[in-house]
Design a protein around this motif. Sequence first.
Motif, short mmCIF file in Angstrom:
data_model
loop_
_atom_site.label_atom_id
_atom_site.label_comp_id
_atom_site.label_asym_id
_atom_site.label_seq_id
_atom_site.Cartn_x
_atom_site.Cartn_y
_atom_site.Cartn_z
N LEU A 521 7.54 -7.35 -7.64
CA LEU A 521 6.17 -6.87 -7.85
C LEU A 521 5.11 -7.75 -7.22
O LEU A 521 3.97 -7.31 -7.01
N GLY A 522 5.45 -8.99 -6.93
CA GLY A 522 4.45 -9.96 -6.50
C GLY A 522 3.91 -9.70 -5.10
O GLY A 522 4.30 -8.77 -4.40
N GLU A 523 3.02 -10.63 -4.70
CA GLU A 523 2.30 -10.49 -3.43
C GLU A 523 3.24 -10.50 -2.23
O GLU A 523 3.03 -9.80 -1.25
N ASP A 524 4.34 -11.28 -2.31
CA ASP A 524 5.29 -11.37 -1.19
C ASP A 524 6.53 -10.54 -1.45
O ASP A 524 7.65 -10.95 -1.12
N SER A 525 6.35 -9.36 -2.02
CA SER A 525 7.48 -8.50 -2.38
C SER A 525 8.32 -8.13 -1.17
O SER A 525 7.80 -7.90 -0.07
N GLU A 526 9.63 -8.12 -1.39
CA GLU A 526 10.56 -7.70 -0.32
C GLU A 526 10.79 -6.19 -0.35
O GLU A 526 11.53 -5.64 0.46
N TYR A 527 10.18 -5.51 -1.33
CA TYR A 527 10.45 -4.07 -1.53
C TYR A 527 9.20 -3.22 -1.29
O TYR A 527 8.91 -2.27 -2.00
N ASP A 528 8.45 -3.63 -0.26
CA ASP A 528 7.19 -2.94 0.04
C ASP A 528 7.31 -2.05 1.29
O ASP A 528 6.31 -1.57 1.81
N ASP A 529 8.55 -1.91 1.76
CA ASP A 529 8.78 -1.18 3.01
C ASP A 529 8.29 0.27 2.90
O ASP A 529 8.56 0.95 1.91
N LYS A 530 7.57 0.72 3.92
CA LYS A 530 7.10 2.12 4.04
C LYS A 530 6.09 2.52 2.95
O LYS A 530 5.91 3.69 2.68
N ARG A 531 5.45 1.50 2.34
CA ARG A 531 4.46 1.89 1.33
C ARG A 531 3.32 2.70 1.97
O ARG A 531 2.82 3.64 1.40
N LYS A 532 2.94 2.31 3.18
CA LYS A 532 1.83 3.00 3.85
C LYS A 532 2.27 4.35 4.44
O LYS A 532 1.44 5.22 4.67
N ALA A 533 3.58 4.49 4.70
CA ALA A 533 4.07 5.69 5.40
C ALA A 533 3.71 6.97 4.65
O ALA A 533 3.29 7.99 5.24
N GLY A 534 3.86 6.95 3.32
CA GLY A 534 3.56 8.15 2.53
C GLY A 534 2.10 8.56 2.64
O GLY A 534 1.78 9.73 2.83
N GLY A 535 1.20 7.57 2.53
CA GLY A 535 -0.23 7.86 2.62
C GLY A 535 -0.61 8.38 4.00
O GLY A 535 -1.41 9.30 4.14
N VAL A 536 -0.01 7.74 5.06
CA VAL A 536 -0.31 8.18 6.43
C VAL A 536 0.16 9.61 6.65
O VAL A 536 -0.58 10.45 7.19
N PHE A 537 1.38 9.92 6.22
CA PHE A 537 1.93 11.26 6.37
C PHE A 537 1.06 12.28 5.61
O PHE A 537 0.74 13.36 6.12
#
Length: 1461
Positions: A521-537
């Motif tokens: 959950l933190g600032e340097d999360s390793e599980y943030d992949d494609k977070r922006k992809a959904g919003g862009v799509f």
Amino acid sequence: MICGALICIFSFAPPESVRSYYNLIVRKASQFLSGLQVSLLKLALSLRAYSPAVHAFQQIASDEPPPEACSAFVSVHGQHACSTKEMKKLLKAAAGRPKPYLYKNDHKYPGANGTDLPVVILYAEIGTKKFNTFHKVLSERAEEGKLVYVLRHFVAQSMLLSGYGVELAIKSTEYKAVDDTQVKGMCYDAQLEDDTDEVQGFLFEKLKESHPELREQLGELKRHLLESTNDMAPLKVWELQDLSFQAAARIMSVPKFDALKLMRDLSQNFPSRARSLTRVAVNQDMRKEIEESQKRLSETMGIHPGDASLFINGIHIDLDLHNPFSILDVIRGEAKLLEGLHNLGIRGTSMSKFLRLPVTTVEDTYALDIRHSAIMWINDIERDSTYRDWPSSLQELIRATFPGVIRQIRRNFFNLVLFLDPVQEDSIELVKLAELFYKHRIPLRIGFVFVVNTDDKVDGYEDAGVAFFRVLNYIAEEYDMTQAFLSMMYNRVDVGDSLSVHAVTAYLKKKFPKANADRILGEDSEYDDKRKAGGVFYRKSGLGALPVALFNGVPLSSEEMDPDELETILLQRIMDTTNFFQRAVFMGQISEGMDVVDFLMDQANVVPRINPVVLSPDRRYLDFTASPGNNESANITSHKLYLLYDSKWKGFCQSIWGNCFPAEEEMVYGVTIWIIADIEKAPGRQMLLNALKHMKSSSSSSRVGVINNPSSEPTEDNSSLYRAIWASILTQTAKNTLDFTLKLLKEETVQLLTRADVTDLAVGGMDQDAFEKKFNTLEMNFLHSQQRFCQEVMKLKAGQRAVVSNGRILGPFAEEGEFSIDDFHLLEKITLSTSAEKIKTKVKQMNLTPKKACDLIMKVDALLSTAPKGEARKDIRFMKDKHSVLHLAPREDEVFYDVVAVVDPLTREAQKLAPLLIVLGQVVNMRLQVFMNCRAKLSEMPLKSFYRFVMQAEVSFLGNDTMSPGPVARFTEIPESPLLTLNMITPESWMVEAVRSRHDIDNIHLQEVSGVVNAEYELEYLLLEGHCFDLSTGQPPRGLQFTLGMKQNPLMQDTIVMANLGYFQLKANPGAWILRLRKGRSEDIYQIQAHDGTDSPADAGDVIVVLNSFHSKIIKVRVQKKPDKLNEDLLSETTESKGLWDSITSLTGGSSVEEAEKKKEDVLNIFSVASGHLYERFLRIMMLSVLQHTKTPVKFWFLKNYLSPSFKEFIPYMAEAYGFQYELVQYKWPRWLHQQTEKQRIIWGYKILFLDVLFPLAVDKIIFVDADQIVRADLKELRDLDLEGAPYGYTPFCDSRREMEGYRFWKMGYWASHLGHRKYHISALYVVDLKKFRKIAAGDRLRGQYQALSQDPNSLSNLDQDLPNNMIHQVAIKSLPQEWLWCETWCDDASKPTAKTIDLCNNPKTKEPKLSAAVRIVPEWSSYDNEIKQLLKRVQNQKVDASRTGPSPSPTPSTGECVHK
């Protein structure tokens, strides 16, 4: 729309005559219309096509109601004035009263249209002094923007109509059915007979002038010669075989300009022309050519020998569905296309190539491409082990299964994508629903697009959406996506709450205690992949507010997203899509090796972005085709906008489309985009910048033009940026102009312009001197003309933005609305795929310069896109046509219609088609091909009737310049020997009745008539038809009643809904009507929820239906039970027992309708049908016999459709004399039910097919009694007889007369096996329990079985009794005691004394005429007959006395249908 220029033509002094007035109107109209349009106007006036619209205003005026003694008046918000002075007073207080309802066809004067303006409706006749007085004041005030001025015609006039057919059918004389009563006062019209002056070389008019003393003998000679030319002797079978080919040979042998007239004569007078045709030799080359063409037509178009088809410019005109009024609409629509293409320089054969281009219809639903990496698929039907036991073959789709079963096939046929913001409350229920589908193994692939905060600085401890997304990614990575889906955190959130950071962290801690929360959950999360992809799509997709669901890419509406409804909707979509894939498999469009998702996404309705503005099916277009001077005003409608291409705008428009931004000057572009905006403002610049960036992309096929719509009056100071762009377009190369404009549009450049000179911003390679000169000399007039164009033609307010793509207008856009580069990509794709790409291919073949080619593509696209979309145009070609095709060439260098007719010259279709083509040839320029589609080896007479089609190309006038009464069907040279019956063949929505004729038009025997048989018919009603369904069940609400009326009189007509297709029909006249549920159980249980095809908004309280044309009006109504009435049944035993149909003309001789409603009487309801004077004579006697044997009040119900004028005239007197009630009921045979063509069979159909809808719900039981019956008992006994649960009771045929055994067809063959131990029943007398009949849907079952059986011409030979006997296993018949019907043909003499009714059955052995049988069999018949004759005589004497004391009636003009000997 009415404009001042058009109204002024009626402001002259009244012309000298009707003809000169007509000529004035046509002359003035020709200033606004082309020659072709004037010809079509003349045809429309001849057809009286606008009469219903004018009459509709009369009915609307009557509902005001109009003030007394006012020839013209105004209505100002419900109050009326007969003078302009009174009107001005009413206007002062108008604002305090509600505005009137305005109809779609109202004539609004052009001017201001503000919602706060008072509305004044003028009811007046154009051209009168009163009209001119009102119009002067109202038009001035409308132009000043002080009021909305609406004109409604206020003129009433009866006239003769056209556009229908009349048939004289030859009747069988096996049983004599002609009344022997002589008609007094025969109508003789010498003028009509003299129309046929020359007979076999004798000029009878000249002979009568030379020998007046021999007029009578000359008349006899003329009749003899006419009869001798009409040899009606039956033809031998071998003479019949080739008649069709012989007729074709005869037609092809005459000069081609006479051929259509000959076809008309042969088909319409065939019975008397048949023998002459037998002597015609058939050319074997013609026969061979016809057979070869027939083979090709059958294989390619399904047109078989004997079939008829008409094609106008490739559009198929179904002769069973179309009438002259709908054909007029087709050729009027085609005129715009033909003249448009002609004006654009496309002529001759090129025109038909453009017309036949397959313009793709606008899709109702568009789908988004779901092959996107941003979608998180939680299952895959094709790959997941969960579904491994399912079959994967596409053939499983077409394997038989139970209805409603969802097929479990291992293919991704069904795909659901949910766009969610995890924090929204709605998301919880949607995720749980998706989980439900997954756990129940529904074959639905489910994917998610999570739209969460995309700010990199926000972590999972600050935002619940980000936390949710990261935890989901963690579970998916550590386990799999399915596990992540099933482990979603929503089970810790209550419905109605939203997801919180606390809920996510608590879930993570409980489910995955070993997980490192900071790392997830933190600032340097390793599980943030494609977070922006959904919003862009999501943003690129153009979808609306979250949450959004896509089923196979198609977005669901916000109403469909309701979680309570979504499950049902998705299951229905799965069933619908199954049908789509089944068709694709069956047609071979998809094969086993294909990816089904790729197949789905390759469909025409799949787009890269959903933009409702671009994808809207409601599209408006500019018209670039008008010739200079043809238009003087701009008119905007809901579908298209007409741009004036006159001297005012011609140069302007050419400069716009001629000076665009092309990426390459020598390229042909399929799309021309205009940006209309204030370029001096940031939103306008951004829109142009987006368009140019789109154009600059490598795949673009667009060029861009720009029109400035300034927010304020343009000056040199506030227009420098736009003038700079135009100066560069006019002086620089395409590349330099584009680079310079892109530089100018940047916001930093705009800031520079405030401090620097525009010439300092030139880019490399520009011709600066030419640019600077043009910039400094560019006139402001051009900017002013652009501003006026935006306001007057585009109807935009100052500063508003719009986009025009190949003439299609998008906008105006809201101030905050944007049109992105992606939207321009989508717009280009849609424009090209709809039509532009195909047009571009054709235009490229014309070898034009690139600039001219681009212009032409744009103009043709705008033109073709406005054309109504229907089935594809057919290209009819005949390989060989020398002997079998009649060719008529068009006039050269003029617009022409390409007309192809395929017809057998000896068919009912030829009777109608030949005169129709003759009139069309007089109205329009056409290239005509008529193929003789002959039938071989005829075994019977192909036509058994004489026929006339009533239609004229133009209004006709008499010698004194007055208008002729109108067209009539005139039959001359009709042989005297056959017995004829007259039938009206009218458009589907017409209900006509005979209103004047002294003769028996059902039995016309010219040997017994001296002079002319004359009949006049009246268009009594136009039919309003509809289909009604219950929204909850999807089924028709059987027994539901509708009423039709006006404000002042809400109940004028009513009807009952059938179960068959939920069909109902209502009789109405032109006007505006209010449709409601009938008061009582219908209104108590149901409410109207939605309606289509009406003239009021779908959510309006009153359903308003306007009838203003001769076209059929078909509406759809959806109803729903009220929440507290869900378990109520309309047809339960508590059905209302009050109320009689006001739709039926009620002429009662007893108590009033009001009294009848207060106290339900013990009434005997007797139903009967009759046609022809003889059967009407029998009917009166039957009625008398019923009345003589009962003390119970009697009400007779007669089918009005076929009663003669004399019967309808006499029946009120008889009702008064004998004290009974009666009603005339009528019902139009529904168009969807197989039509009968023979009058007797139609009448039989009415006896049995419509019992559930002919009578009001108040009638519990009805007894049908044949007209030729004598009643000897009280029918009350029959009414009260226990039917033991059956809906009706019939009497079986007698078995007692042994000598008739060989004629009892029901004891052999089909009937013997079908009936088994049951008896065959006769339809001369039956009793119907209408409550039971409706409750078990007996009428719907009978109609369903009739529809199936009647397709075979050999079945149901005695329709009215064969049908109920055939249905005896499904609809039970109670066998009545034998004594209820005695008939000498089948019953022995011993049973006669106990007979309660005697029927005058036909005797197939002796074929004794009805009249002699009646006198011989029934002793009391003659006394009944004499009693009726005495009453008729008294009535006649009363009329004579009344005519002597009153004013002498004016003679009725001799109009209608005339039959000559």
